[in-house]
Structures are given as C-alpha cells and as structure tokens.
Design a protein around this motif. Structure first.
Motif, PDB file in Angstrom:
ATOM      1  N   PHE B 104       0.944  -1.194   0.004  1.00  0.00           N
ATOM      2  CA  PHE B 104      -0.064   0.085   0.125  1.00  0.00           C
ATOM      3  C   PHE B 104       0.958   1.181  -0.014  1.00  0.00           C
ATOM      4  O   PHE B 104       1.895   1.231   0.622  1.00  0.00           O
ATOM      5  CB  PHE B 104      -0.844   0.094   1.187  1.00  0.00           C
ATOM      6  N   TRP B 105       0.320   2.409  -0.815  1.00  0.00           N
ATOM      7  CA  TRP B 105       1.274   3.604  -0.937  1.00  0.00           C
ATOM      8  C   TRP B 105       0.649   4.717  -0.457  1.00  0.00           C
ATOM      9  O   TRP B 105      -0.335   5.354  -0.586  1.00  0.00           O
ATOM     10  CB  TRP B 105       1.286   3.685  -2.636  1.00  0.00           C
ATOM     11  N   PRO B 106       1.247   5.152   0.822  1.00  0.00           N
ATOM     12  CA  PRO B 106       0.817   6.591   1.514  1.00  0.00           C
ATOM     13  C   PRO B 106       0.682   7.659   0.507  1.00  0.00           C
ATOM     14  O   PRO B 106       1.491   7.450  -0.566  1.00  0.00           O
ATOM     15  CB  PRO B 106       1.727   6.684   2.566  1.00  0.00           C
ATOM     16  N   ALA B 107      -0.053   8.609   0.640  1.00  0.00           N
ATOM     17  CA  ALA B 107      -0.229   9.638  -0.428  1.00  0.00           C
ATOM     18  C   ALA B 107       1.065  10.535  -0.545  1.00  0.00           C
ATOM     19  O   ALA B 107       1.734  10.711   0.429  1.00  0.00           O
ATOM     20  CB  ALA B 107      -1.139  10.713   0.257  1.00  0.00           C
ATOM     21  N   PRO B 108       1.562  10.507  -1.889  1.00  0.00           N
ATOM     22  CA  PRO B 108       2.864  11.078  -2.088  1.00  0.00           C
ATOM     23  C   PRO B 108       2.872  12.671  -2.064  1.00  0.00           C
ATOM     24  O   PRO B 108       2.100  13.216  -1.823  1.00  0.00           O
ATOM     25  CB  PRO B 108       2.984  10.687  -3.517  1.00  0.00           C
ATOM     26  N   TYR B 109       4.169  13.121  -2.236  1.00  0.00           N
ATOM     27  CA  TYR B 109       4.453  14.543  -2.337  1.00  0.00           C
ATOM     28  C   TYR B 109       5.203  14.614  -3.792  1.00  0.00           C
ATOM     29  O   TYR B 109       5.586  13.842  -4.495  1.00  0.00           O
ATOM     30  CB  TYR B 109       5.371  15.009  -1.156  1.00  0.00           C
ATOM     31  N   ARG B 110       5.017  16.034  -4.086  1.00  0.00           N
ATOM     32  CA  ARG B 110       5.740  16.149  -5.478  1.00  0.00           C
ATOM     33  C   ARG B 110       6.820  17.089  -5.402  1.00  0.00           C
ATOM     34  O   ARG B 110       7.016  17.844  -4.695  1.00  0.00           O
ATOM     35  CB  ARG B 110       4.530  16.841  -6.480  1.00  0.00           C
ATOM     36  N   TYR B 111       7.974  16.671  -5.792  1.00  0.00           N
ATOM     37  CA  TYR B 111       9.200  17.332  -5.881  1.00  0.00           C
ATOM     38  C   TYR B 111       9.679  17.634  -7.345  1.00  0.00           C
ATOM     39  O   TYR B 111       9.623  16.886  -8.250  1.00  0.00           O
ATOM     40  CB  TYR B 111      10.189  16.255  -5.251  1.00  0.00           C
ATOM     41  N   MET B 112      10.223  18.676  -7.317  1.00  0.00           N
ATOM     42  CA  MET B 112      10.892  19.149  -8.607  1.00  0.00           C
ATOM     43  C   MET B 112      12.316  18.783  -8.482  1.00  0.00           C
ATOM     44  O   MET B 112      13.111  19.326  -7.481  1.00  0.00           O
ATOM     45  CB  MET B 112      10.620  20.656  -8.912  1.00  0.00           C
ATOM     46  N   VAL B 113      12.815  18.065  -9.465  1.00  0.00           N
ATOM     47  CA  VAL B 113      14.337  17.757  -9.299  1.00  0.00           C
ATOM     48  C   VAL B 113      14.764  18.078 -10.714  1.00  0.00           C
ATOM     49  O   VAL B 113      14.578  17.684 -11.878  1.00  0.00           O
ATOM     50  CB  VAL B 113      14.821  16.287  -9.206  1.00  0.00           C
ATOM     51  N   GLN B 114      15.660  19.405 -10.922  1.00  0.00           N
ATOM     52  CA  GLN B 114      16.260  20.158 -11.890  1.00  0.00           C
ATOM     53  C   GLN B 114      14.988  20.095 -13.103  1.00  0.00           C
ATOM     54  O   GLN B 114      15.112  19.713 -14.078  1.00  0.00           O
ATOM     55  CB  GLN B 114      17.448  19.218 -12.600  1.00  0.00           C
ATOM     56  N   GLY B 115      13.872  20.418 -12.685  1.00  0.00           N
ATOM     57  CA  GLY B 115      12.845  20.633 -13.484  1.00  0.00           C
ATOM     58  C   GLY B 115      11.979  19.325 -13.995  1.00  0.00           C
ATOM     59  O   GLY B 115      11.171  19.745 -14.920  1.00  0.00           O
ATOM     60  N   PHE B 116      12.529  18.365 -13.281  1.00  0.00           N
ATOM     61  CA  PHE B 116      11.541  16.990 -13.502  1.00  0.00           C
ATOM     62  C   PHE B 116      10.660  17.002 -12.201  1.00  0.00           C
ATOM     63  O   PHE B 116      11.085  17.218 -11.167  1.00  0.00           O
ATOM     64  CB  PHE B 116      12.473  15.937 -13.558  1.00  0.00           C
ATOM     65  N   ALA B 117       9.266  16.757 -12.820  1.00  0.00           N
ATOM     66  CA  ALA B 117       8.310  16.588 -11.709  1.00  0.00           C
ATOM     67  C   ALA B 117       8.349  15.110 -10.999  1.00  0.00           C
ATOM     68  O   ALA B 117       7.878  14.120 -11.793  1.00  0.00           O
ATOM     69  CB  ALA B 117       6.905  16.860 -11.960  1.00  0.00           C
ATOM     70  N   THR B 118       8.838  14.749  -9.854  1.00  0.00           N
ATOM     71  CA  THR B 118       8.942  13.480  -9.503  1.00  0.00           C
ATOM     72  C   THR B 118       8.045  13.187  -8.120  1.00  0.00           C
ATOM     73  O   THR B 118       7.555  14.223  -7.495  1.00  0.00           O
ATOM     74  CB  THR B 118      10.097  13.137  -8.788  1.00  0.00           C
ATOM     75  N   GLN B 119       7.486  12.247  -7.944  1.00  0.00           N
ATOM     76  CA  GLN B 119       6.507  12.127  -6.882  1.00  0.00           C
ATOM     77  C   GLN B 119       6.885  10.837  -5.860  1.00  0.00           C
ATOM     78  O   GLN B 119       7.380   9.519  -6.459  1.00  0.00           O
ATOM     79  CB  GLN B 119       5.341  11.433  -7.618  1.00  0.00           C
ATOM     80  N   GLY B 120       7.104  11.440  -4.683  1.00  0.00           N
ATOM     81  CA  GLY B 120       7.590  10.231  -3.743  1.00  0.00           C
ATOM     82  C   GLY B 120       7.537  10.981  -2.287  1.00  0.00           C
ATOM     83  O   GLY B 120       6.664  11.466  -2.146  1.00  0.00           O
ATOM     84  N   TYR B 121       8.432  10.472  -1.619  1.00  0.00           N
ATOM     85  CA  TYR B 121       8.516  10.771  -0.277  1.00  0.00           C
ATOM     86  C   TYR B 121      10.184  11.138   0.095  1.00  0.00           C
ATOM     87  O   TYR B 121      10.854  10.745  -0.310  1.00  0.00           O
ATOM     88  CB  TYR B 121       8.332   9.555   0.742  1.00  0.00           C
ATOM     89  N   GLN B 122      10.021  11.958   1.107  1.00  0.00           N
ATOM     90  CA  GLN B 122      11.616  12.387   1.787  1.00  0.00           C
ATOM     91  C   GLN B 122      11.421  12.099   3.210  1.00  0.00           C
ATOM     92  O   GLN B 122      10.407  11.837   3.814  1.00  0.00           O
ATOM     93  CB  GLN B 122      11.786  13.889   1.531  1.00  0.00           C
ATOM     94  N   LYS B 123      12.769  12.347   3.866  1.00  0.00           N
ATOM     95  CA  LYS B 123      13.011  11.893   5.215  1.00  0.00           C
ATOM     96  C   LYS B 123      12.612  10.200   5.336  1.00  0.00           C
ATOM     97  O   LYS B 123      13.512   9.633   5.753  1.00  0.00           O
ATOM     98  CB  LYS B 123      12.361  13.050   6.148  1.00  0.00           C
ATOM     99  N   ASN B 124      11.337  10.191   5.729  1.00  0.00           N
ATOM    100  CA  ASN B 124      10.969   8.991   5.991  1.00  0.00           C
ATOM    101  C   ASN B 124       9.299   8.458   5.542  1.00  0.00           C
ATOM    102  O   ASN B 124       8.658   9.447   5.485  1.00  0.00           O
ATOM    103  CB  ASN B 124      10.950   8.618   7.473  1.00  0.00           C
ATOM    104  N   VAL B 125       9.148   7.282   5.519  1.00  0.00           N
ATOM    105  CA  VAL B 125       7.949   6.835   4.861  1.00  0.00           C
ATOM    106  C   VAL B 125       7.748   5.418   5.551  1.00  0.00           C
ATOM    107  O   VAL B 125       8.740   4.627   5.421  1.00  0.00           O
ATOM    108  CB  VAL B 125       7.761   6.914   3.400  1.00  0.00           C
ATOM    109  N   THR B 126       6.427   5.012   5.800  1.00  0.00           N
ATOM    110  CA  THR B 126       6.140   3.733   6.326  1.00  0.00           C
ATOM    111  C   THR B 126       5.139   3.134   5.382  1.00  0.00           C
ATOM    112  O   THR B 126       4.104   3.603   5.148  1.00  0.00           O
ATOM    113  CB  THR B 126       5.629   3.560   7.640  1.00  0.00           C
ATOM    114  N   PHE B 127       5.581   1.979   4.668  1.00  0.00           N
ATOM    115  CA  PHE B 127       4.588   1.215   3.740  1.00  0.00           C
ATOM    116  C   PHE B 127       3.760   0.183   4.222  1.00  0.00           C
ATOM    117  O   PHE B 127       4.449  -0.729   4.873  1.00  0.00           O
ATOM    118  CB  PHE B 127       5.256   0.736   2.429  1.00  0.00           C
ATOM    119  N   PRO B 128       2.419   0.186   4.278  1.00  0.00           N
ATOM    120  CA  PRO B 128       2.075  -1.026   5.091  1.00  0.00           C
ATOM    121  C   PRO B 128       1.913  -2.151   3.917  1.00  0.00           C
ATOM    122  O   PRO B 128       1.591  -1.931   2.638  1.00  0.00           O
ATOM    123  CB  PRO B 128       0.427  -0.440   5.175  1.00  0.00           C
ATOM    124  N   LEU B 129       2.299  -3.289   4.343  1.00  0.00           N
ATOM    125  CA  LEU B 129       1.988  -4.426   3.449  1.00  0.00           C
ATOM    126  C   LEU B 129       1.007  -5.550   3.850  1.00  0.00           C
ATOM    127  O   LEU B 129       1.103  -5.478   5.417  1.00  0.00           O
ATOM    128  CB  LEU B 129       3.733  -5.306   3.371  1.00  0.00           C
TER     129      LEU B 129
END
Lengths: 175, 702
Positions: B104-129
């Motif tokens: 299961f995927w918690p709601a992501p955040y959007r990050y801009m990396v050198q102009g590319f929009a990427t979707q994921g997590y920073q610092k920490n994240v816990t995925f339920p399985l």
C-alpha cells in the motif's frame, strides 16, 4: 589630464577579476573531482568484456591510450540522466564514449529507448548491475574520464557541457 | 526420576533454563523483523521490515510494515514515480507459504528535481504490507530482495536481502507495530465521500486528459497525482498541470506520454489521487474517448488581461485596501493647494508603487513555482515573518495617521528622494506598495480567474497578467494623475477632518490586529493574547506621550466602549457570520467503566476513537459528526460522548481497539440499553448508519 593609456588601464584591471574567478572555479571543480576520486579505484577494474547492443566489443584499456575516454554510467529510470545523456551524445562526436546502462531492462527495451531518444553513443547493457559494481560506482549519472588505463576523473550528478569540456581539455594537455 | 531438588543442586542447569525461558519470552514478545538494514554504497538509506504480529485466521492475512528512512534531501518514489524515477519493489517469489503480497502506498508529495516533476517521499515513509498466507500453512518465510531507489541529483538502486521466518504459534501482536501499521494505513488514500469526479476524458489532443471534480468545501492547496494499475499503461508518465480552482470546483489538465509509443488511453482505468492539506483520497475513473475540447475552455489571453484589469480595479473597494485609501485621501485633503504637476507626480508615484509590487509578486511566485513550491494568491500570508513585518508597518502607519509622528524618510533615502525633486514621491511609492501587499489576502470578482490562469502559465504570461492587475488597481490613481483638477472636487479641509482622521487611524489599527490574529496558528492563542495586549498598551502609551494622559484615558475608555459595542453587534448577528461548521461537542475520555455505567442507567454511549494524523477520522468528523442531523443527535441529553485519542500511543485506547478486534482508527461504536455489547459503525461514517445505530441501541420499552 587623462591619457589614452590611463583610460585603458582600469579596463584591464577590470578584466583581471572575472579571470581570477574563472581560475578559482576551475580549481574548485578539479579539487572537488580530486576529492570524489578518492572513493573510486585509480586503475580500471579487472578486464571486463564490454559488448554493446550491436555486438561490438569495447576495450577501455586500448581505447584510452590515444587520449581521454568518457565512460558514462546511466539508467533509463534516472531523472537527471535525461539531462546528461544528450550532453554525452554530443561528446560522442569529439571523444570516444562508452556508456554502461545500469539495471535498465533487457536489450530490446534498451535498444527501443535509445532509438526513441535518438542517442547514438554505444551502450553496454548492465542488466543486473554486475559491471557497475566492479567500478564501485553506485550512482547514476556518473561520468568517468579514463586515460592510459587510469581513471583520472569521476563526476556524479548534474554536469554541464562546459564543465565536461574543461575537464577533458585539462586531462588532454596537462596529464 | 528427576525431581525439583536435583535441579537446585545443579545451578548451571537452572541458569540455562532461566535463559531459555527469557529467550522464548523475548521471541514471543516481539514479532519477526529484519531490523534496520543499511548498505555501504547507500549510507543515506535504511529500511526495516517488521510483521505486526497480528494474524487474521479468516482472511489469512499477516500485516507488516516497511519503514524507510532517508537522510538529507534523498527521496524515494511513489508507485508512479513521475517524470523519471522507479518505484520501490519487493521480489518475494522465493518465500515459503506466502501466496500474495499487497503493497500500500501512502499519499505522495511532488518534488521538482532540476525541472523534472517526481512523486515520492522524503525523510521517512512507512509502507503498510499485507502478506497472504497459503491455506493450511502455520509457518513460513518471507524471503526475497527489496529494491529501493533513492535520488537527489544522482540516483541509486539498492538491494536488500530479506529473510524473515515466522511461526503462527509464537506470533503475538506487538502494540507498537500495530500502531505503526494503522498509522501508515491511515495515510493511504481511499475513496472518501465528499469529492465528486465529474469528468475524466480525453481531449482531441493526443494524450491530453481533462479532469473535473467538485468538493463540498473549497480547495486550498490541492495536488493531483495519477497512476494506473493497468499493465497496458506501464511506463506512461502523467504530467499534471497546476489545477485550476474556483471555490469547490477544480479542473486539471493532464498530459500522458510514453518514451516509446503512447498506448490507447480511451476506456482505460486510472486512479486519481488528490491531496489538500489534511485531506487525501483516491478515486478510480474510466477515461472517456476524445469528446472534450482541446483546451480547458481556456479563455484568450486578451480576455484574461481584461479580467485582470477589472479585478485589479475592483480590489480598490475590497475591505483590505480601505485603510490605505484612507491614508491617500487624508494626504490629499491635508495637503496645501499644490501645483497640478506635483499632484500628478505624486499619483504617478503611487501607481508605480502598485505596479512595481505586482511585478515583485510575479517574480517571487515564478521563482517559487520554478523551485517546485506550491503557489497561490496571497501565500506570503502563510509566512509568520512576513506577517510580523506587516504588523510593524501597519502599526507605524496607524501612529502616523493618529498624528503621533510625521513620516520622514531616513537620511540617505530622504536625500535620494530630495534629489528627485520632492521627497514625498518615495513616500507615495511606498503607499502604493503597501496598498498592493495589503490587497493580496482579498480576492475580487474576476481576480481569481486571472490569477489562476497566470499561475499555470509561463513566467512572461505571469508578468503580463500581473502588470494588468497592477494597472487595474492603479487606475483610480492614474485617473487622478491624468485629471488632477478632479482632486479639486474633494471637500475642503476643515474641522471635520479631526473626526475623519481617527477613523482612518482606527481602520489601519484594525488591520494590524487582524494581521496579528493571522499569527495565531504559528504562536498559539496565549501568545496571541499577550501580543495583542502588548500592542494595545504600547499604542496607548505612545498616544499618551503625544497627546497627554487625559486624551489617552478618553481614548482607552472609548476603545473599551467600542469593543463592547462591537462584541454586542457580533453576538446579535452571530448566525450570519459564524462558520458553517459548529464547534465540536465536549467529549469525555474513553473508558469501559463509563460505557457500562451509562448503559446501565439507560443512556446511549457514542464512542469515537480518532487521531490527529488520521485523515479518514477528519473526513468523518467534518462530513458526518459535525453535520446535521448527526450533530444534534449527539447533543441529545441521554447521549454520553466518549473519545479515545490515538494521536500518541495510548495503551488504554489500544486495548479498547483490540477488544473490538480492530487495530486502526477511525473506530466508532454506539452502546445503549438495547445494545449493551455495542454496534460498531462503518469506517467511513454515514449519517444513516449513525442514526440507525443510535435508534437501535435506544431503549424503546418505556
């Protein structure tokens, strides 16, 4: 009273400052390179048979005897590689380039990707990451400069065409 | 025959037995875990996979958590990584007795990396399985390789070998792990009620998708994420434009692309994930074929510029700017008859101040947009330091208007202004800037449309539209600059001005206090109260110094009177201005004892187990519990409201949840004489479910 020479002097002096900055930047880039180079082996890894997608073999030891050679580690899943790959593709015309695609799928997928993006540099498919591991390179994009069988420079991350030209020019004439 | 005495004679045997017992107790207590795994090549990344120790015999599901910690600005990815990137994966096929693994995927955040929009997590994240155990198995091994991507400006793929044996007979739920699992699960977006996807269809442009949705409340800072579980759409990248928001309506243009060939999209199912501050939800949609217009009925730039002009003009009569207009009018009225050219230049300076600050806004917003921040109209009021500076500026203007001091520019600036002919021009310029900055929290008709269009456009368009806004707002000033004789129509200064001045000063002071109130979320209510008192006291002291103690005392009594009058008016008209949502009821702390006593006394008990981080709980609260008729039903005299707060680990609440065979929040239950064991309510509350359960639990015999 001002003479023409008096007027010319300040403009000369004004040109010195940016020049000093340029030298400083250049030194900084090289110092940073030197620092990063500490982590990678100086010698090329044990002989690796590098066969590209077209079945052609690339011998890095031999290729690097004639001048600097670029070894480019990249991946189809790496966002920043979308910026660096076109730069490397342009270098392919002036310098020998060998690229290693890290864990980017099978040959067919990689070939399709190269065609779709219009890249023409030779690519060796490191599907399970074995080749790259021997270089102790983990990150993509990474650009290594190899000369006379020695790894002389390693850069990871965003690179400008400018910085890469400066580096190659330096190693071509001062190493 | 071995007896216990012989054991005593061999202390080492006893010791061994003790150690053995300790060991078993230990393995019983903590469920299988990989522990924190790290890799030398990726020192910034550590992962930990742990079973919660729970096991549901009917569904044969073993819950687990995968905790990921990332140092500095390293990020990992969501299931759809965006423009570049790769999702984390777990290759578990070598496992024993496991037939399926749900990630299961918690709601992501959007990050801009050198102009590319990427979707994921920073610092920490816990995925339920959730591991599905093979039927008949009582033990097994989760074995495989976890591949974790991590990126900054470089990207790494790191493999972690997993080998996690488990045995149902020794498995015991671990409170901490259960808590962690529920917390992570509550961050996974679900199809919450309250948002309606009105449209999701392809336009005539290849790959272009238009999505329209509406919500019960207004959108604040919505983010949209798209992914698809359809294998045919693997590797498709969805570029999401900045959503266009107007109140509760939202429309967003999505462009799908594929590095090779874009597969057919019509008829395919996508999942739309929407986050907005505390809210996160996901809805599946099936794409309709290309029937929609290629543009989001986007108006032409010319129309937008006209709207911007009108919106800017209307800003002048919005309450935010009135205090500044007061300054302007006062300056006009008090000024000695001047040459028309001077008046003209002063108005031009103000107009220029307005337009310049709109340019400044446009540039700052463009920079923020480029760096990947979420942007919007008036976002500077989310920054406490900005608000602090504005409080100071408006307060100084208040004192200036009240006549406590004359505005003089500091030395060098004054000299600079003097060289420009008249040192008041800089002051007029600043007044224009202040007017603009104070205007930004207000939106005017047409302004919203123009700003929304601008913020989703490129930098040049943003500048153009903001210039139009500035010119629109400066129009009255420009009009007076063009026709300075108009100012001759204003009433001549006289004694009546003494009465108007305090009004202007009070309007400005009210602005300071309003700004101060904006700080409450940052500093708390107590600090706000203290600062407010300090500000009032300081103002009165300055007044006393300027006008004498007598005036100050008059003024403070007038203030008290005014406050009382204002309070009375607000109280009388409460119905018309109060928030739509009522304040929450008072709740008592959950305890089983309370439930039992209340039910024995013939009362109803409504239990609400909730947590601050639980978005579904918030949705339930806002959507059902604070809405009529449930709100009134809960207020009935025979209803005892008990709340269990699970925001922090709380053993009493955990135990209550466990005794109800559940391990997550929200959890609601109704007890009553007719249902002493309680009626559990659905996770997503509905009005009917609550009312029916309460009716059913009530004692109908008398």
């Amino acid at each position: 009273m001002t003479t023409p020479t008096n007027q010319a002097n300040p403009s000369h002096r004004r040109a010195v400052k940016p020049l000093l900055y340029l030298i400083l930047m250049f030194t900084l880039v090289l110092a940073l390179d030197w620092y990063r180079n500490q982590q990678v082996p100086e010698r090329l890894p044990e002989y690796q048979q590098l066969i590209d997608l077209y079945g052609q073999e690339h011998n890095l030891e031999a290729l690097s005897q004639q001048g600097p050679l670029l070894v480019y580690f990249w991946a189809t899943w790496c966002p920043i590689c979308q910026l660096t790959s076109p730069i490397i593709d342009n270098f392919n015309a002036d310098y020998p380039v060998v690229s290693i695609a890290l864990r980017s799928g099978d040959n067919q997928k990689l070939q399709q990707y190269m065609t779709a993006k219009g890249y023409s540099f030779p690519v060796i498919n490191d599907q399970d990451g074995q080749l790259t591991a021997q270089w102790q390179v983990g990150a993509t994009p990474t650009i290594a400069v190899v000369e006379n069988g020695q790894i002389v420079s390693v850069t990871s991350g965003v690179t400008t065409s400018w910085g890469l030209h400066a580096r190659l020019w330096f190693y071509q004439y001062f190493n | 025959m071995y007896n216990f005495y012989s054991l005593w004679r061999k202390p080492w045997l006893l010791f061994g037995l003790f150690c053995g017992l300790l060991f078993t107790a230990n393995t019983l207590a903590s469920p299988p875990s990989s522990g924190w795994l790290t890799s030398a090549e990726a020192p910034h990344l550590s992962v930990k996979l742990t079973l919660t120790g729970q096991y549901d015999a009917t569904s044969r599901v073993l819950p687990a958590t995968l905790q990921v910690q990332l140092a500095d600005d390293w990020k990992t990815y969501w299931q759809a990584p965006g423009e570049g990137g790769v999702a984390p994966s777990l290759q578990w096929s070598e496992s024993q007795s496991i037939t399926n693994l749900d990630w299961f995927w918690p709601a992501p955040y959007r990050y801009m990396v050198q102009g590319f929009a990427t979707q994921g997590y920073q610092k920490n994240v816990t995925f339920p399985l959730q591991l599905q155990l093979a039927s008949g198995a009582t033990s097994g091994i989760l074995q495989g390789v976890l591949t974790m991507p991590s990126c900054t400006t470089v990207c790494l793929l790191t493999d972690f070998a997993l080998d996690l044996p488990f045995d149902l007979s020794t498995l015991q739920a671990d409170e901490e792990q259960v808590f962690l699992f529920s917390q992570a699960m509550s961050k996974v977006p679900k199809a919450l009620a309250g948002v309606q996807i009105q449209q999701a269809g392809l336009t005539a442009n290849p790959g272009q998708i238009l999505i329209k949705m509406t919500r019960e409340h207004t959108w604040i800072t919505p983010e949209i994420f798209i992914h698809s579980n359809d294998d045919a759409l693997a590797d498709v990248v969805y570029q999401v434009a900045v959503p266009k928001v107007s109140g509760a309506d939202l429309s967003v243009m999505v462009t799908a692309s594929h590095w090779l060939d874009l597969p057919t999209l019509a008829g395919k199912t996508l999942t739309i994930t929407i986050t907005d501050q505390d809210f996160a939800a996901a809805y599946p949609v099936t794409l309709t074929a290309s029937t929609l217009a290629t543009t989001d009925s986007a108006p032409s730039l010319l129309l937008i510029l006209l709207l911007a002009l009108a919106g800017g003009l209307i800003l002048n009569i919005m309450p935010c700017v009135l205090p500044v207009i007061g300054i302007k009018l006062q300056g006009l009225l008090l000024s000695k008859p001047q040459q028309t050219s001077t008046i003209r230049k002063q108005f031009l300076a103000s107009a220029l101040g307005i337009v310049a600050s709109f340019w400044l806004l446009a540039i700052v917003l463009s920079l923020l947009k480029w760096s990947g921040e979420s942007i919007g109209w008036g976002i500077q009021f989310q920054n406490p330091y900005f608000i602090g500076v504005m409080i100071l500026v408006t307060w100084l203007f208040t004192l200036n208007l009240a006549g406590a001091f004359e505005l003089r520019l500091p030395g060098s600036l004054g000299t600079w202004a003097a060289t420009k002919g008249n040192n008041s021009y800089a002051g007029h310029f600043l007044q224009g800037m202040l007017a603009t900055v104070l205007a930004t929290p207000c939106t005017a008709p047409f302004l919203g449309t123009a700003v929304a269009f601008a913020l989703s456009a490129d930098i040049a368009t943003i500048l153009l539209i903001f210039t139009a806004l500035g010119i629109g707002m400066a129009l009255p000033w420009l009009l007076l600059a063009a026709l300075p004789q108009l100012s001759g129509w204003l009433p001549k200064p006289g004694r009546w001005l003494c009465w108007v001045k305090p009004i202007f000063a009070n309007m400005m002071f009210a602005t300071s206090i309003w700004l101060l109130s904006l700080l409450t979320p940052f500093i708390g209510k107590v600090a706000f109260g203290l600062l407010l008192s300090a500000l009032l006291l300081l103002t009165l002291l300055v007044m006393a110094r300027t006008f004498g103690l007598k005036i100050m005392l008059y003024l403070s009594s007038a203030l008290v009177l005014l406050g009382a009058a204002l309070g009375a008016v607000l109280l009388l008209t409460a119905a018309s201005w109060q928030q739509v949502l009522p304040a929450d009821h008072s709740w008592q702390t959950l305890s089983e004892q309370h439930i039992q006593t209340a039910v024995e006394a013939g009362n109803l008990v409504f239990v609400d187990v909730t947590a601050d981080w639980c978005i579904t709980c918030k949705a339930n609260k806002i959507g059902v519990m604070l809405q009529q008729p449930v709100f009134d039903a809960l207020a009935a005299p025979d209803v005892l409201r008990l709340r269990g707060d699970w925001t922090l680990r709380n053993p009493a609440v955990s135990q209550y949840l466990q005794s109800n065979n559940t391990f997550g929040v929200p959890f609601n239950k109704v007890y009553g004489p007719a249902a002493p064991a309680g009626i559990a309510l659905p996770t997503l509350l509905t009005t009917d479910a609550v009312l029916q359960a309460m009716e059913q639990a009530r004692d109908h015999t008398n």
